[in-house]
Motif scaffolding. Structure first.
Motif, PDB file in Angstrom:
ATOM      1  N   ARG A 247      68.072-111.989  44.098  1.00 49.83           N
ATOM      2  CA  ARG A 247      67.606-113.294  44.564  1.00 49.83           C
ATOM      3  C   ARG A 247      66.246-113.197  45.242  1.00 49.83           C
ATOM      4  NH1 ARG A 247      67.432-117.797  43.200  1.00 49.83           N
ATOM      5  NH2 ARG A 247      69.692-118.100  43.053  1.00 49.83           N
ATOM      6  N   SER A 248      66.017-112.138  46.011  1.00 52.56           N
ATOM      7  CA  SER A 248      64.746-111.999  46.720  1.00 52.56           C
ATOM      8  C   SER A 248      63.572-111.894  45.750  1.00 52.56           C
ATOM      9  CB  SER A 248      64.786-110.765  47.637  1.00 52.56           C
ATOM     10  OG  SER A 248      64.766-109.558  46.882  1.00 52.56           O
ATOM     11  N   VAL A 249      63.836-111.383  44.554  1.00 53.64           N
ATOM     12  CA  VAL A 249      62.790-111.283  43.535  1.00 53.64           C
ATOM     13  C   VAL A 249      62.575-112.629  42.850  1.00 53.64           C
ATOM     14  CG1 VAL A 249      62.246-110.251  41.291  1.00 53.64           C
ATOM     15  CG2 VAL A 249      63.181-108.836  43.129  1.00 53.64           C
ATOM     16  N   LEU A 250      63.654-113.344  42.590  1.00 52.10           N
ATOM     17  CA  LEU A 250      63.569-114.596  41.843  1.00 52.10           C
ATOM     18  C   LEU A 250      63.049-115.744  42.685  1.00 52.10           C
ATOM     19  CD1 LEU A 250      66.984-114.394  39.940  1.00 52.10           C
ATOM     20  CD2 LEU A 250      64.705-114.014  38.975  1.00 52.10           C
ATOM     21  N   GLY A 251      63.290-115.683  43.997  1.00 45.81           N
ATOM     22  CA  GLY A 251      62.900-116.784  44.866  1.00 45.81           C
ATOM     23  C   GLY A 251      63.985-117.838  44.947  1.00 45.81           C
ATOM     24  N   ASP A 252      63.900-118.663  45.982  1.00 43.57           N
ATOM     25  CA  ASP A 252      64.889-119.714  46.198  1.00 43.57           C
ATOM     26  C   ASP A 252      64.848-120.730  45.063  1.00 43.57           C
ATOM     27  OD1 ASP A 252      65.537-118.502  48.559  1.00 43.57           O
ATOM     28  OD2 ASP A 252      64.305-119.833  49.805  1.00 43.57           O
ATOM     29  N   GLY A 253      66.018-121.201  44.678  1.00 49.13           N
ATOM     30  CA  GLY A 253      66.094-122.285  43.707  1.00 49.13           C
ATOM     31  C   GLY A 253      66.144-121.849  42.262  1.00 49.13           C
ATOM     32  N   TYR A 254      65.718-120.624  41.963  1.00 49.73           N
ATOM     33  CA  TYR A 254      65.746-120.158  40.574  1.00 49.73           C
ATOM     34  C   TYR A 254      67.203-119.978  40.146  1.00 49.73           C
ATOM     35  CZ  TYR A 254      64.370-117.468  36.424  1.00 49.73           C
ATOM     36  OH  TYR A 254      64.162-117.036  35.130  1.00 49.73           O
ATOM     37  N   PRO A 255      67.579-120.512  38.969  1.00 47.42           N
ATOM     38  CA  PRO A 255      68.986-120.412  38.550  1.00 47.42           C
ATOM     39  C   PRO A 255      69.439-118.963  38.390  1.00 47.42           C
ATOM     40  CG  PRO A 255      67.871-122.123  37.298  1.00 47.42           C
ATOM     41  CD  PRO A 255      66.803-121.386  38.070  1.00 47.42           C
ATOM     42  N   LEU A 256      70.516-118.610  39.105  1.00 41.81           N
ATOM     43  CA  LEU A 256      71.084-117.262  39.050  1.00 41.81           C
ATOM     44  C   LEU A 256      72.597-117.376  39.065  1.00 41.81           C
ATOM     45  CD1 LEU A 256      70.872-114.119  39.255  1.00 41.81           C
ATOM     46  CD2 LEU A 256      70.834-114.411  41.749  1.00 41.81           C
ATOM     47  N   MET A 257      73.253-116.680  38.157  1.00 43.85           N
ATOM     48  CA  MET A 257      74.711-116.622  38.147  1.00 43.85           C
ATOM     49  C   MET A 257      75.147-115.218  37.742  1.00 43.85           C
ATOM     50  SD  MET A 257      75.634-119.000  34.846  1.00 43.85           S
ATOM     51  CE  MET A 257      74.828-118.785  33.256  1.00 43.85           C
ATOM     52  N   ALA A 258      76.441-114.962  37.919  1.00 39.89           N
ATOM     53  CA  ALA A 258      76.998-113.652  37.607  1.00 39.89           C
ATOM     54  C   ALA A 258      78.302-113.853  36.846  1.00 39.89           C
ATOM     55  CB  ALA A 258      77.251-112.855  38.881  1.00 39.89           C
ATOM     56  N   CYS A 259      78.720-112.838  36.085  1.00 40.22           N
ATOM     57  CA  CYS A 259      79.969-112.953  35.337  1.00 40.22           C
ATOM     58  C   CYS A 259      81.148-112.772  36.290  1.00 40.22           C
ATOM     59  CB  CYS A 259      80.035-111.943  34.210  1.00 40.22           C
ATOM     60  SG  CYS A 259      80.099-110.227  34.738  1.00 40.22           S
ATOM     61  N   CYS A 260      82.173-113.591  36.096  1.00 42.38           N
ATOM     62  CA  CYS A 260      83.355-113.494  36.958  1.00 42.38           C
ATOM     63  C   CYS A 260      84.428-114.407  36.393  1.00 42.38           C
ATOM     64  CB  CYS A 260      83.014-113.901  38.395  1.00 42.38           C
ATOM     65  SG  CYS A 260      84.360-113.679  39.572  1.00 42.38           S
ATOM     66  N   SER A 261      85.434-113.826  35.749  1.00 42.53           N
ATOM     67  CA  SER A 261      86.475-114.642  35.129  1.00 42.53           C
ATOM     68  C   SER A 261      87.534-115.074  36.129  1.00 42.53           C
ATOM     69  CB  SER A 261      87.128-113.884  33.973  1.00 42.53           C
ATOM     70  OG  SER A 261      87.715-112.678  34.441  1.00 42.53           O
ATOM     71  N   SER A 262      87.628-114.379  37.267  1.00 45.43           N
ATOM     72  CA  SER A 262      88.630-114.726  38.274  1.00 45.43           C
ATOM     73  C   SER A 262      88.160-114.278  39.643  1.00 45.43           C
ATOM     74  CB  SER A 262      89.975-114.065  37.968  1.00 45.43           C
ATOM     75  OG  SER A 262      90.895-114.268  39.031  1.00 45.43           O
ATOM     76  N   SER A 263      88.471-115.084  40.646  1.00 45.17           N
ATOM     77  CA  SER A 263      88.277-114.678  42.038  1.00 45.17           C
ATOM     78  C   SER A 263      89.586-114.747  42.800  1.00 45.17           C
ATOM     79  CB  SER A 263      87.239-115.581  42.710  1.00 45.17           C
ATOM     80  OG  SER A 263      85.988-115.479  42.092  1.00 45.17           O
ATOM     81  N   ALA A 264      90.683-115.020  42.108  1.00 45.54           N
ATOM     82  CA  ALA A 264      91.942-115.311  42.790  1.00 45.54           C
ATOM     83  C   ALA A 264      92.946-114.164  42.748  1.00 45.54           C
ATOM     84  CB  ALA A 264      92.581-116.563  42.185  1.00 45.54           C
ATOM     85  N   ASN A 265      92.949-113.379  41.702  1.00 44.43           N
ATOM     86  CA  ASN A 265      93.990-112.376  41.520  1.00 44.43           C
ATOM     87  C   ASN A 265      93.907-111.280  42.574  1.00 44.43           C
ATOM     88  OD1 ASN A 265      95.177-109.782  40.125  1.00 44.43           O
ATOM     89  ND2 ASN A 265      95.952-111.519  38.943  1.00 44.43           N
ATOM     90  N   TYR A 266      95.053-110.719  42.946  1.00 41.85           N
ATOM     91  CA  TYR A 266      95.066-109.665  43.968  1.00 41.85           C
ATOM     92  C   TYR A 266      94.243-108.451  43.553  1.00 41.85           C
ATOM     93  CZ  TYR A 266      98.146-106.344  41.543  1.00 41.85           C
ATOM     94  OH  TYR A 266      98.652-105.418  40.671  1.00 41.85           O
ATOM     95  N   GLU A 267      94.063-108.238  42.258  1.00 37.85           N
ATOM     96  CA  GLU A 267      93.329-107.068  41.788  1.00 37.85           C
ATOM     97  C   GLU A 267      91.820-107.182  41.987  1.00 37.85           C
ATOM     98  OE1 GLU A 267      94.633-106.173  37.746  1.00 37.85           O
ATOM     99  OE2 GLU A 267      95.670-104.466  38.635  1.00 37.85           O
ATOM    100  N   MET A 268      91.338-108.335  42.452  1.00 40.88           N
ATOM    101  CA  MET A 268      89.897-108.475  42.643  1.00 40.88           C
ATOM    102  C   MET A 268      89.363-107.490  43.680  1.00 40.88           C
ATOM    103  SD  MET A 268      89.048-110.560  40.355  1.00 40.88           S
ATOM    104  CE  MET A 268      90.393-109.840  39.411  1.00 40.88           C
ATOM    105  N   ALA A 269      90.185-107.105  44.661  1.00 40.20           N
ATOM    106  CA  ALA A 269      89.743-106.097  45.632  1.00 40.20           C
ATOM    107  C   ALA A 269      89.492-104.759  44.951  1.00 40.20           C
ATOM    108  CB  ALA A 269      90.776-105.947  46.740  1.00 40.20           C
ATOM    109  N   LYS A 270      90.222-104.493  43.905  1.00 35.89           N
ATOM    110  CA  LYS A 270      90.054-103.247  43.144  1.00 35.89           C
ATOM    111  C   LYS A 270      88.649-103.139  42.563  1.00 35.89           C
ATOM    112  CE  LYS A 270      92.058-101.295  38.864  1.00 35.89           C
ATOM    113  NZ  LYS A 270      93.180-101.487  37.907  1.00 35.89           N
ATOM    114  N   PHE A 271      88.112-104.264  42.097  1.00 39.66           N
ATOM    115  CA  PHE A 271      86.794-104.282  41.464  1.00 39.66           C
ATOM    116  C   PHE A 271      85.695-104.784  42.400  1.00 39.66           C
ATOM    117  CE2 PHE A 271      90.042-105.214  38.194  1.00 39.66           C
ATOM    118  CZ  PHE A 271      89.906-104.079  37.423  1.00 39.66           C
TER     119      PHE A 271
END
Length: 693
Positions: A247-271
């Motif tokens: 983000r510091s390279v892109l600057g504020d407001g520039y569209p940025l997203m990341a891959c993530c199919s789930s944030s809810a499962n207990y296994e998310m701490a594993k990854f």
């Protein structure tokens, strides 16, 4: 950032032919594909291919010029271009069989991979790329991801982080891309990563611990160990800090997203994978529909709780939410678009031909992405006022991150209660939002909390404040018995209201990998109110100021039928619409308010018969992942539907986007709306332009 921004995206697939760039035939193909995207109503294209970007190091100049040429063609047609690549993964193979696996299962990456011998010589700004690799804690060797035939660079390696930020500056400057999807910046191999010197240094200097060997079970998998919890916290922080550097390279407001199919499962701490961290540096939220949509058994709701959390985060942060679904036919494109509108999300439709395990001579006969979405996307362009509203609800469901991270050793500890809660409300047509923070009393009248045993101090205070300010808290199972780090609270939250809550914990043996020794056993909750035992079928009610607390020791995963949570919510809220069970059989409804205040109802059939391209399925060398769905038909659903409108309404209009018709609907004096739907209609919208709140 406009959370109501509606994106109509497709994947822009790169192929081996594109690597001939600069080339006249490639240039002509770019213009033709850009024309097809414009004709289909696309307003955003996302690069897919050349995915493991560090493997393309010798070709970066040509690749960036290619991306810039694609961007120019799309811009002339009013379409944005986002790049999408893995920041950290690199294909690495030993021998012809691994090379064959790489090209069979990951052909869509265009796996332009150097041999291990050549890769060992590659440098960037004087640093060897091999020095950036994640190290397997169990072996001391570089992490190897068999599914991808790949190794991974460590996001905590300062040399790698500097190099990747330099690459992003170079990429944006040379290509002019309009947004970036930065993939895979987490611990892909799970608990075995990362044991590199930089992760160990960070753990020692920032948290005060040495990382012990995996045989040390006073640490590994020991959820009573504060040091192990610090390791969990550090890994989550690492994913955020990496994206903050981007983000510091892109600057504020520039569209940025990341891959993530789930944030809810207990296994998310594993990854160390959750959009609750990504939301801080990212400003677009991914909602990836992995697998088939709908699934081969005709269901589409199994991942709804995970999708609802990402939708909730998008609403909390005010970011657009982009629902990525995969398919190969107009039928699947139509369904994925309809499902996203039902959710309240934008759509990114994508094929995934390279993962089918079919030769190019076969997949080349399948249509390109823009050819599949024109029907849906052009309808959306003409009816934006129906599709950019906000959920119309008084009810929120709280998702407890700390319960997932520091208490949830199996899905039975918490995740199944959260999942069952969301699916029960969906199945009973109760529109709700998921919240990751306890809200202030205002938009929501009712807050539902199921088995959130861990509350941090701010959540503890906010929950009491919500209640005291006149809100209604509907709580099931253990709530607020432990603090953020799952340590027992001297004053459990429920005890403030005369409730004693006891939890019989299963055995929790420490192990490596963590949780490997755990049986999937639900902690049993019992309790009493003012000295009287409360059964799991019983709801007690107590008042605090002008607010109400309803509680039962029942847990949604085991007691949902007896708890009847939807009926409890309905008693505490005022619904603008009733959905009689018989006449609405087989349909799911979600309620929205349009930009002009109109009530909008989205309806999707709940189950389908699914057909596949059987002959092509037989030829596949890769049975994993998405299947070639050729047709869907709704099943076990009513064609005659009656709804009851409980607030004054003068008119209604029915839209069936996939069937291509719309018509005015009469509303009876008693508020009843009668619909007759043809068998081929699986999704419809009802608009009530004059309906009051």
């Amino acid at each position: 950032m406009n959370s109501r921004e509606k994106i109509r995206a497709v994947s822009w697939w790169l192929t081996w032919k594109d690597l001939q760039w600069p080339d006249d035939d490639v240039a002509d193909a770019i213009e033709r594909r850009a024309d097809a995207a414009a004709e289909a109503g696309v307003n955003c294209a996302v690069i897919f291919g050349a995915h493991f970007r560090w493997d393309y190091l010798p070709l970066w100049d040509n690749l960036h010029d290619l991306l810039g040429t694609i961007r120019g063609a799309l811009h002339r047609r009013g379409i944005r271009l986002f790049d999408h690549h893995s920041a950290v993964l690199t294909h690495r193979y030993s021998g012809i069989e691994e090379a064959r696996a790489m090209r069979t299962f990951n052909k869509h990456h265009i796996p332009f991979a150097p041999s291990r011998e050549v890769a060992s010589t590659w440098t960037f700004h004087g640093e060897h790329l091999n020095d950036w690799r994640m190290i397997d804690i169990t072996t001391g060797r570089p992490v190897f991801l068999k599914a991808y035939t790949a190794e991974e660079f460590c996001i905590n390696n300062p040399g790698f982080r500097r190099a990747y930020c330099e690459y992003v500056k170079m990429l944006v400057s040379a290509s002019g891309i309009d947004g970036l999807m930065c993939d895979d910046g987490f611990f892909y191999s799970g608990w075995t990563s990362c044991g590199c010197q930089w992760c160990r240094k960070k753990f020692r200097e920032e948290y005060g611990h040495e990382l012990p060997p995996v045989e040390d079970l006073t640490f590994w998998g020991n959820y009573s160990s504060e040091a192990f919890k610090d390791w969990i916290e550090m890994r989550f922080a690492s994913t955020r800090e990496f994206l903050e550097a981007v983000r510091s390279v892109l600057g504020d407001g520039y569209p940025l997203m990341a891959c993530c199919s789930s944030s809810a499962n207990y296994e998310m701490a594993k990854f160390a994978l959750t959009y609750q961290e990504f939301c801080k540096p990212c400003n677009y939220i991914m909602l990836e529909m992995t697998g088939n949509t709908p699934e081969l058994d005709g269901c589409w709701n199994r991942h709804f709780p995970e999708q609802a959390l990402h939708l909730g985060l998008a609403a909390e942060y005010g970011y657009p939410c982009l629902g990525l679904g995969y398919g190969y036919t107009e039928t699947t494109a139509d369904f994925i678009w309809a499902f996203n509108q039902f959710l309240g999300s934008s759509t990114w439709f994508s094929t995934l031909k390279g993962r089918l395990g079919l030769p190019d001579s076969v997949t080349s006969r399948l249509k390109d992405d823009p050819e599949l979405v024109g029907h849906a996307y052009n309808w959306e362009k003409d009816h934006t006022e129906l599709l950019d509203g906000e959920t119309d609800t008084e009810t929120a469901v709280f998702f407890s991150r700390w319960t997932r991270d520091y208490y949830g050793m199996t899905q039975e500890d918490y995740g199944r209660d959260y999942d069952r809660c969301c699916i029960d409300l969906l199945d009973h047509n109760i529109t709700f939002d998921v919240v990751s923070r306890i809200p202030e009393k205002g938009k929501y009248r009712v807050l539902v909390i199921c088995s959130a045993i861990c509350l941090d101090d701010s959540e503890y205070a906010a929950l009491s404040r919500f209640l005291a300010d006149g809100g209604c808290v509907i709580a099931g199972g253990p709530v607020g018995c432990r603090d953020k780090r799952a340590l027992p609270r001297p004053e459990p939250w429920l005890s403030r209201y005369g409730i004693t809550c006891d939890v019989k914990e299963p055995e929790r043996p420490a192990s490596f990998p963590p949780s490997a020794g755990m049986r999937p056993e639900m902690p049993v909750c019992t309790g009493s109110f003012r000295g009287n035992r409360v059964s799991h079928k019983e709801w007690i009610r107590t008042e605090d100021g002008s607010g109400s607390l309803l509680w039962t020791p029942g847990r949604m995963q085991s007691d949902s039928q007896e708890m009847n949570l939807p009926a409890v919510i309905r008693r505490m809220t005022v619904s603008a619409i009733d959905f009689p069970g018989v006449s609405c059989r087989g349909w799911r409804f979600r309620r929205f308010r349009g930009r002009n205040g109109q009530l909008i109802l989205h309806a999707l059939a709940s189950a389908f018969e699914v057909e596949t391209m059987k002959e092509l399925e037989k030829q596949r060398k890769n049975p994993r992942g998405n299947h070639l769905i050729s047709g869907i038909r709704r099943k076990d659903s009513s064609s005659e539907i009656t709804l009851k409108i409980n607030v004054p309404c003068r008119s209604a209009k029915l839209y069936a986007p996939m069937a291509g018709f719309e018509k005015e609907i009469a509303i009876g004096k008693d508020g009843e709306v009668h619909l007759h739907l043809p068998e081929h209609v699986f999704y419809f919208i009802l608009e009530f332009p004059s309906c009051e709140s």
